[in-house]
Design a protein around this motif. Structure first.
Motif, mmCIF file in Angstrom:
data_model
loop_
_atom_site.group_PDB
_atom_site.id
_atom_site.type_symbol
_atom_site.label_atom_id
_atom_site.label_comp_id
_atom_site.label_asym_id
_atom_site.label_seq_id
_atom_site.Cartn_x
_atom_site.Cartn_y
_atom_site.Cartn_z
ATOM 1 N N CYS A 263 0.804 -1.226 0.000
ATOM 2 C CA CYS A 263 0.000 0.000 0.000
ATOM 3 C C CYS A 263 0.835 1.272 0.000
ATOM 4 O O CYS A 263 0.377 2.304 -0.471
ATOM 5 C CB CYS A 263 -0.828 0.061 1.273
ATOM 6 N N ILE A 264 2.035 1.196 0.585
ATOM 7 C CA ILE A 264 2.857 2.391 0.719
ATOM 8 C C ILE A 264 3.120 3.030 -0.641
ATOM 9 O O ILE A 264 3.234 4.237 -0.760
ATOM 10 C CB ILE A 264 4.189 2.046 1.433
ATOM 11 N N THR A 265 3.208 2.203 -1.682
ATOM 12 C CA THR A 265 3.470 2.814 -2.982
ATOM 13 C C THR A 265 2.290 2.795 -3.934
ATOM 14 O O THR A 265 2.264 3.592 -4.858
ATOM 15 C CB THR A 265 4.652 2.119 -3.685
ATOM 16 N N ASN A 266 1.314 1.894 -3.745
ATOM 17 C CA ASN A 266 0.329 1.764 -4.819
ATOM 18 C C ASN A 266 -0.802 2.784 -4.771
ATOM 19 O O ASN A 266 -1.731 2.706 -5.546
ATOM 20 C CB ASN A 266 -0.208 0.329 -4.915
ATOM 21 N N TRP A 267 -0.717 3.772 -3.873
ATOM 22 C CA TRP A 267 -1.748 4.817 -3.844
ATOM 23 C C TRP A 267 -1.459 5.895 -4.875
ATOM 24 O O TRP A 267 -2.330 6.684 -5.218
ATOM 25 C CB TRP A 267 -1.829 5.458 -2.461
#
Lengths: 342, 286
Positions: free
Chosen positions: B152-156
């Protein structure tokens, strides 16, 4: 030129800003974990059973990065050392620096990836152009498109596993001969110096890793070129060229192809900007001695400075390459309006 | 009025073979894995339950690995965990990204500029790298759930960029001015007028994010950063590779996760294309 200069300045600021953010993130992440990063390194080293040089390493680190001082001082010295190209020492192989390990691995990655990226781009673009021009509804075209789609959807490292099984293991089992399964060359051959045999050996070892990258990225180049070609085919200037009575070959290559290729070129530039971190997992699967393999071993031996160094280097290379693309692109394609954000 | 709109969408969905084929396969694989987990007891995927390295036989349909675990039981468990990671990461990533992008696009100004630069950084850096840094740091303590959160840290960032563009164009449309004139508050406009335009798009993004989360999980796990105490499809491949299943000729170990991943990716992709055709009938892909 003034607009271009302003655009240049804007891009440079963005580059500096994103590099700064990336460096800061790389700095902050290990410090979010409670405790001194050095203690963590020591603990991991003792877990690994290595105590040789541990004390020297810690002393060296403390001296250079000011780890016994406050966070801000650490941050400043981190950036200072970084600007001097100092990425610290590897824990796994202590007296060797991270920069040295990376500089040993990076030619392998750049060599493999630049060749494969360009090859797959050329093959995919030409195939896409031919089939896009001949029409979408032939059986060959359909077959090709489904095949390309399948290759596009399969991740390259999954494809690499399949290649490894069939062309290295299975071929050797059935025919008694197979492609090499690991390494970048036969160990020992490099001692004889840079001979033809050495070069051929390198190529022989890189065939499977290269195929895994070429075939999986081919699908995308093919699909995008084919659809561009179909679009261009309907343009007025093609009709005009036909009316002038030019040969089909001329119309296709000199008119349609040259116009359809522009987005492909952008795609190639973007793909080339990512080559340093592009196929880490293929290298892992084939034990190819590039950045991916270095990173994998760093992870396996809990060599955090080395992991950090690899990650930072790849991020910086991507940021720099993006910057170069941004600089060159308005010169290639005057339709790009610079100086204005969408 | 609203019901005819929904009906129109439903009829479009009905006619779309890609959507159906993709959705059916994705759901079917999950369904089989759930049923399978009920039939095969959980001891089957514990170390030493069987003789190691057995080829497929009547008791272990897909054989066992070098640690004496039943491969089929692992596969069922792995599918569920990979789906779980995909689901959590895609849901959170889409919601967080859409919210950030919406705020950035709708309000504009300084917030927009700051968010934009951060999104730029996340979009231009291959996301696997940040994830490697984080996962390497907490290696040893990674579970299926933390794996999802790490992804999640990058896929937003991608949904943030997309929603920002949409919000910027939507807020200039006439119906927004009209609702402002009619005295609706800005929260009311966002929820009642703008959100409905986003939902379709968020659905398509969800599928995409699901696919890339499963992909990222596999990548991280193959690097040795996956969950240690549980099994996912990526972790299965990692084990098979570390015990060099390929060169021991243990095809029954390496092929099940690899083939499953290919089928899952392909059907998710088809599903995504189908959904895209339903939402934007003008764009036609392969």
């Amino acid at each position: 030129m003034t607009t271009y200069a302003r655009y240049l300045l804007g891009r440079a600021i963005t580059l500096a800003f994103s590099v700064w953010i990336a460096i800061s993130i790389v700095f902050i992440i290990p410090r979010l974990v409670p405790g001194n990063p050095m203690d963590a390194i020591l603990m991991k080293m003792s877990q690994m059973g290595a105590s040789v040089g541990a004390q020297e390493l810690v002393e060296e680190y403390k001296k250079i990065f000011g780890l016994d001082k406050d966070l801000f001082t650490q941050y400043i010295s981190f950036i200072k050392e970084l600007l001097r190209g100092n990425l610290g020492y590897s824990i796994g192989s202590f007296p060797t620096t991270v920069a040295e390990l990376i500089s040993r691995s990076i030619p392998w990655t750049i060599g493999l990836l630049s060749v494969t990226t360009i090859l797959s781009w050329i093959i995919g673009t030409i195939l896409g152009a031919l089939i896009g021009w001949k029409g979408e509804h032939t059986i060959l075209s359909r077959l090709f498109s489904y095949f390309a789609l399948l290759l596009y959807v399969i991740p390259y490292y999954i494809f690499a596993i399949l290649l490894l099984f069939f062309f290295s293991y299975y071929l050797r089992q059935t025919l008694g001969f197979g492609f090499p399964s690991s390494g970048g060359y036969t160990p020992g051959i490099e001692l004889k110096g840079f001979t033809l045999e050495y070069v051929l050996n390198i190529i022989w070892h890189s065939i499977l890793p290269a195929l895994s990258i070429i075939l999986t990225s081919l699908g995308w180049w093919y699909l995008s070129m084919r659809s561009m070609m179909t679009t261009v085919k309907g343009e007025d200037y093609i009709l005009m060229a036909e009316a002038k009575g030019l040969s089909e070959k001329t119309i296709m290559w000199k008119y349609a192809f040259r116009n359809a290729i522009l987005p492909q070129t952008t795609g190639l530039a973007i793909a080339l900007s990512r080559i340093v971190g592009g196929a880490l997992l293929t290298e892992v699967i084939f034990a190819y001695p590039g950045m991916g393999w270095l990173l994998y071993n760093a992870i396996k031996s809990l060599d955090y400075p080395l992991i950090q160094g690899c990650v930072l280097l790849i991020i910086l290379s991507v940021a720099l390459a993006n910057f170069i693309i941004d600089l060159v692109y308005p010169l290639i394609d005057p339709r790009i309006r610079y100086g204005e954000e969408t | 009025m609203k019901s005819t709109k929904i009906y129109r969408h439903l009829s479009k969905i009905k006619g779309n073979k890609k959507f159906f084929a993709g959705a059916f396969t994705v759901a079917f694989i999950y369904f089989i894995s759930i049923i399978g987990s009920f039939i095969l007891p959980s001891e089957y995927y514990r170390t030493g339950s069987f003789e190691p390295a057995l080829p497929p036989n009547t008791k272990n349909f897909m054989g066992t690995d070098c640690l004496g675990r039943d491969i089929l039981a692992q596969l069922f468990r792995g599918i569920q965990n990979s789906y779980k990671i995909g689901f959590i990461a895609a849901t959170l990533g889409t919601i967080i990204g859409a919210t950030i992008g919406f705020i950035s696009g709708y309000y504009g100004g300084f917030i927009d500029k700051v968010i934009n630069v951060i999104v730029d950084v996340f979009l231009s850096v291959p996301s696997l790298l940040f994830l490697i840094l984080i996962a390497a740091l907490i290696s040893g303590g990674v579970t299926v759930e933390t794996m999802a959160l790490i992804i999640c840290i990058t896929n937003w960032s991608w949904p943030a960029r997309q929603v920002r563009a949409q919000a910027m164009s939507l807020k200039r449309r006439e119906f927004v001015y009209l609702s402002k004139l009619s005295g609706m508050g800005s929260m009311e406009i966002i929820v009642k007028e703008l959100m409905p335009h986003m939902f379709q798009w968020m659905g398509a993004n969800f599928i995409n994010a699901f696919l890339s989360a499963v992909l990222t999980e596999a990548g991280l796990s193959i690097l040795g950063l996956g969950p240690q105490r549980d099994v996912t499809l990526g972790v299965m491949i990692y084990w098979a590779l570390s015990y060099s299943a390929i060169f021991r000729g243990m095809w029954w170990w390496i092929f099940p996760p690899v083939v499953t991943l290919i089928i899952v990716f392909f059907s998710l992709y088809i599903l995504h294309v189908g959904l895209d055709e339903i939402i934007n009938p003008k764009s036609k892909k392969v």
